[in-house]
Write a protein that holds these residues in place. Sequence first.
Motif: not given
Length: 306
Positions: A180-190
């Motif tokens: 359910s989390a909103e990820l900061a980006s769809e590419g890679t995680a900083d």
Amino acid sequence: MIDSEITFRKLEIFLAYMEKQNITRAAEQLGLSSVSVHRALHSLEEGLRCPLFIHRGRNLLPLPAAEALLEHATQVIEQMEHGILATQRAAGFGDKRLKVGTLYSLTLETIPRLIMGLKLRRPELELELVMGSNSDLLQKLEDGLLDAILISTSDSSVDTQRYDQLPLFQDDIFLAAPASAELASEGTADLRDYKQKKFVSLAEGFATYHGFQEAFQIAGFEPDIVTRVNDIFSMLSLVQAGVGYTLIPGRMKGVYANTVKLLPLAEAYQMRQTISLVLPHSREHDPNLLALAAESRMYALASRKR
């Protein structure tokens, strides 16, 4: 004191000659040259300080002394063979049970494949699995409680003088978030984008814990860890339940891909675990460990092709 010229090998040669009564046939049975057999018998006489044979042409005829030695040498060799087997069993060498330590995460795919291959090679072998952290398994191997272990050697200091390492595969680390989390980006995680998030972590000593700490040191902040657990499945259950985020190795993707969001780490935080079989160098000729090592090499080869 028994003379140094009297050895078990020479007694074995003596027994073979007494059975065959012919140097050439005794040499063939032992895989030696006739000269080596003749030299060993002569050396045995020197060590005993009495003759065992008389020459009759090219043949050696046993004297009563040889007949006396025959009875005792037979008992000595038989006893020593029993002693060697008992010693090897006590050390776990060639036993029908193999105790292997493994990380929890390897039970999903790696361990089942190794077991299936090992049972084909040695059907009589019973495998006992012990699961734990990197540091715990390494300590148990050093204490002689395990025959071999499968751990992340990139996160452990292994004594290469005492242990052999056989790499099976390398694994990337991913950010795992609740579905359910909103990820900061769809590419890679900083990881800096997740500074305000809560995290769950493995306890100290586990392979992924080391990478977890290293990644956040690079990110420049101390993560807010809600809880630490002692196995990776419990940790991911907490992520599924929305308790927090975590870092996991890629080998867990297949099971949790539909219930946990996974994102590759940004280049600055990328790291790899090397999963290896570690076994004592002193037992490199143990048939059970040789079979496990052979199956591990087959697994490593298949992993490189995938």
